[in-house]
Each structure stands twice: as structure tokens, then as C-alpha cells.
Design an enzyme around this catalytic site. Structure first.
Site, PDB file in Angstrom:
ATOM      1  N   ASP A 277       0.835  -1.204   0.000  1.00 44.05           N
ATOM      2  CA  ASP A 277       0.000   0.000   0.000  1.00 44.05           C
ATOM      3  C   ASP A 277       0.872   1.256   0.000  1.00 44.05           C
ATOM      4  OD1 ASP A 277       0.908  -0.115   2.594  1.00 44.05           O
ATOM      5  OD2 ASP A 277      -1.052   0.051   3.540  1.00 44.05           O
ATOM      6  N   SER A 278       2.201   1.071   0.057  1.00 48.07           N
ATOM      7  CA  SER A 278       3.115   2.209  -0.110  1.00 48.07           C
ATOM      8  C   SER A 278       2.903   2.859  -1.477  1.00 48.07           C
ATOM      9  CB  SER A 278       4.568   1.768   0.047  1.00 48.07           C
ATOM     10  OG  SER A 278       4.852   0.677  -0.793  1.00 48.07           O
TER      11      SER A 278
ATOM     12  N   ASP B  92      -0.910  -6.172  -0.233  1.00 43.37           N
ATOM     13  CA  ASP B  92      -1.273  -5.535   1.036  1.00 43.37           C
ATOM     14  C   ASP B  92      -2.776  -5.377   1.145  1.00 43.37           C
ATOM     15  OD1 ASP B  92       0.345  -4.717   3.141  1.00 43.37           O
ATOM     16  OD2 ASP B  92       1.273  -3.114   1.965  1.00 43.37           O
TER      17      ASP B  92
ATOM     18  N   LYS C 134      -0.867  -9.311   2.967  1.00 42.12           N
ATOM     19  CA  LYS C 134      -0.123  -8.797   4.127  1.00 42.12           C
ATOM     20  C   LYS C 134      -1.078  -7.911   4.925  1.00 42.12           C
ATOM     21  CE  LYS C 134       3.292  -5.572   3.845  1.00 42.12           C
ATOM     22  NZ  LYS C 134       2.744  -4.426   4.623  1.00 42.12           N
TER      23      LYS C 134
ATOM     24  N   GLU D  60      -1.158  -5.344   8.477  1.00 40.86           N
ATOM     25  CA  GLU D  60      -0.493  -4.693   9.602  1.00 40.86           C
ATOM     26  C   GLU D  60      -1.323  -4.910  10.859  1.00 40.86           C
ATOM     27  OE1 GLU D  60       0.188  -0.559   8.752  1.00 40.86           O
ATOM     28  OE2 GLU D  60       1.084  -1.002   6.803  1.00 40.86           O
TER      29      GLU D  60
ATOM     30  N   GLU E  95       9.173  -3.893  10.576  1.00 43.56           N
ATOM     31  CA  GLU E  95       9.541  -2.583  10.005  1.00 43.56           C
ATOM     32  C   GLU E  95       9.962  -1.622  11.099  1.00 43.56           C
ATOM     33  OE1 GLU E  95       6.876  -0.760   7.173  1.00 43.56           O
ATOM     34  OE2 GLU E  95       8.087   1.076   7.121  1.00 43.56           O
TER      35      GLU E  95
HETATM   36  O1  KIV Z   1       3.529  -1.053   1.656  1.00 41.18           O
HETATM   37  C1  KIV Z   1       4.691  -1.471   1.602  1.00 41.18           C
HETATM   38  O2  KIV Z   1       5.386  -1.294   0.603  1.00 41.18           O
HETATM   39  C2  KIV Z   1       5.217  -2.187   2.754  1.00 41.18           C
HETATM   40  C3  KIV Z   1       6.661  -2.544   2.765  1.00 41.18           C
HETATM   41  C4  KIV Z   1       7.524  -1.382   2.702  1.00 41.18           C
HETATM   42  C5  KIV Z   1       6.998  -3.493   3.830  1.00 41.18           C
HETATM   43  O3  KIV Z   1       4.486  -2.463   3.641  1.00 41.18           O
END
Ligand code: KIV
Length: 276
Positions: A49-50, A88, A118, A120, A187
């Protein structure tokens, strides 16, 4: 630099086998041209989600949607054949209940072809991890600095610096392992904590600003290519100046257009003019 000769896509159990052995290599990708270049070198590609910040120039990761990340993941899956693709789960798409998480995770996997999600979250989210894993959704847990918690953390800050804070993150990671997560992203956590978790967990730890001792590392691709907005996290390393390559190509193209040296249709397609 090593390129994998195998062509079969890596699976989640294969990622788990990196525990304590060869290091797991991972970068982010959001679009096909980047994913295609990275694929031969990566064990795992994360559609993170970055992309909200890196690809859409948003201030944080909070407003990217399930539909947006699913579309990005589909592009990455279609343009790769080697790396395991993990997507994510966006903010607000899983925190409400395990049922909400399953509904969105199953949609994202079914519509993108990615192999895992993924999420969080600390110990409180472990129940959701278990719910998903028991229903066929592999989960990569993400603890420590969790960008989706930017408002509760008061910014993007290193985590686990006091003994109490470190112990809480340790417990978070352990809880997700017990719930069935196949690996855990650490992280922005204190080096000693990254090392201790890597020693104590039986699933791989994937560090980003954690510890070189982690079983693998992940970074944001635009950071290693010098394509960010100028702010590079302290833990990231720039391995190439892709910005310079793009600017060079753009300048050469602009010159070609302005000098009139751009090829005409006949030159491009081998079209012959009709003599009559
Ligand atoms: O969203 C992302 O790119 C991430 C990584 C940097 C671990 O969560």
C-alpha cells in the site's frame, strides 16, 4: 547478482523454507514494467500500500482502496512468473472483523491471482490472521512501524526502543506466528529486537529497517532506484539512479521532436507510397 533458473512461481511454503537458510529477497512493485524487470531476482514481490505515497503522491497510505490494490496486484501477477506475489490489505479493509477481512482478502486474491495478503497489526489482529489462514488465505504479518497506524503513532517513527515497547512487538510477532502467519515483516524496529525475533520465531522474519540478521529483506523499489520524492528512509539504499536514465531519455526525445528528426510513418512501418 543471481538469477533463478527455475521458471515455476514460488509458493508460500517455499517462502517459509527460507527460515534460517538462504536470505529471502523481496522488493515492492505496483506496475507491470517494474515487476517484469524485478521478477527473475525476487523470491517475493510485495504489492504494497506504499503505492499510495510512491505511486499516487499521497501523504500516507490510508486512502488506497481494495479495488486499486487489486488492480495493481493483477498487473504484477500478469507480468511475472517467478516471484511469489503478496498484496497488502488496505487500511479499513480488515480491521473491523475477521469476516470483513476474509471478504476483502478473498476478493483480492481471486481477482488478482496473488498468493497471499499482508496485514499490519499487533496481537489484537492475530485472531484475524487465524480466521484467514484457516480459510485458505495465507497471511504475511507486519509489526513494528505500521504506516496504517500513522495517526495513533503520531508519525512514522522507529518502534521498540524501550524494553516495554520491544516486548510488546515481540509478543505481537509471536501471536501472529501462533495464529498461522507464514512470515512476519519487521519494520523500523530496534536492531536487537529484529535479531531476537529472528532467533526465536520458527517463521521467516523479513526486515525493513530492522536487522541484517532477519531471514530476508524488503524495500520499496522506487527508493533503491532513486525514483522517490527526494525523501529516502534512512534504512533504504539507492542502488541506481533510474531518474537520471528517465530524464536523459526524455531530453533526447524532446530534442528529436524539436529537431524534426522524428521518424515519419513510412520509416516506422515500412509503408510504401503508391507511385500513382
Ligand atoms: O507497503 C509497503 O510497501 C510495505 C513494505 C515497505 C513493507 O508495507
Amino acid at each position: 547478482m543471481s538469477v533463478h533458473s527455475q521458471t515455476k512461481r514460488r509458493t508460500v511454503p517455499e517462502l517459509m523454507a527460507f527460515k534460517g537458510g538462504q536470505k529471502l529477497v523481496s522488493l515492492t512493485a505496483y506496475i507491470a514494467p517494474i515487476a517484469r524487470q524485478l521478477d527473475p531476482y525476487m523470491d517475493m514481490i510485495l504489492v504494497g500500500d506504499s503505492t499510495a505515497m510512491v505511486g499516487y503522491a499521497m501523504d500516507d497510505t490510508l486512502s488506497i482502496t481494495v479495488e486499486q490494490l487489486t488492480a495493481h496486484a493483477r498487473a504484477v501477477v500478469r507480468s511475472t512468473s517467478h516471484a511469489c506475489i503478496v498484496v497488502d490489505m488496505p487500511f479499513g479493509s480488515y480491521q473491523e472483523s475477521p469476516e470483513q477481512a476474509f471478504r476483502n482478502a478473498s476478493y483480492m486474491l481471486a481477482h488478482s491471482g496473488a498468493s497471499a495478503v499482508k496485514m499490519e497489526g499487533g496481537e489484537a489482529m492475530a485472531e484475524t490472521t487465524r480466521f484467514l489462514v484457516e480459510r485458505g488465505v495465507p497471511v504475511l504479518a507486519h509489526v513494528g512501524l505500521m504506516p496504517q497506524y500513522v495517526n495513533t503513532m503520531g508519525g512514522f517513527k522507529a518502534q521498540g526502543m524501550s524494553d516495554t515497547a520491544a516486548q510488546r512487538i515481540y509478543n505481537d510477532a509471536l501471536a501472529h506466528q501462533s495464529a498461522g502467519a507464514f512470515a512476519v515483516v519487521l519494520e523500523g524496529v530496534a536492531e536487537a529486537l529484529g535479531r531476537r525475533l529472528t532467533e526465536d520465531l520458527r517463521i521467516p522474519t523479513i526486515g525493513i529497517g530492522a536487522s541484517p540478521a532477519c531471514d530476508g529483506q524488503v524495500l520499496v523499489t522506487e527508493d533503491i532506484l532513486g525514483l522517490g520524492d527526494g525523501h529516502i528512509p534512512r534504512f533504504a539504499k539507492t542502488f541506481a539512479d533510474a531518474g537520471a536514465v528517465i530524464r536523459g531519455a526524455a531530453a533526447a526525445y524532446a530534442d528529436a521532436v524539436r529537431n524534426g528528426s522524428f521518424p515519419g510513418l513510412e520509416n516506422c512501418f515500412g509503408v510504401k507510397r503508391n507511385a500513382e
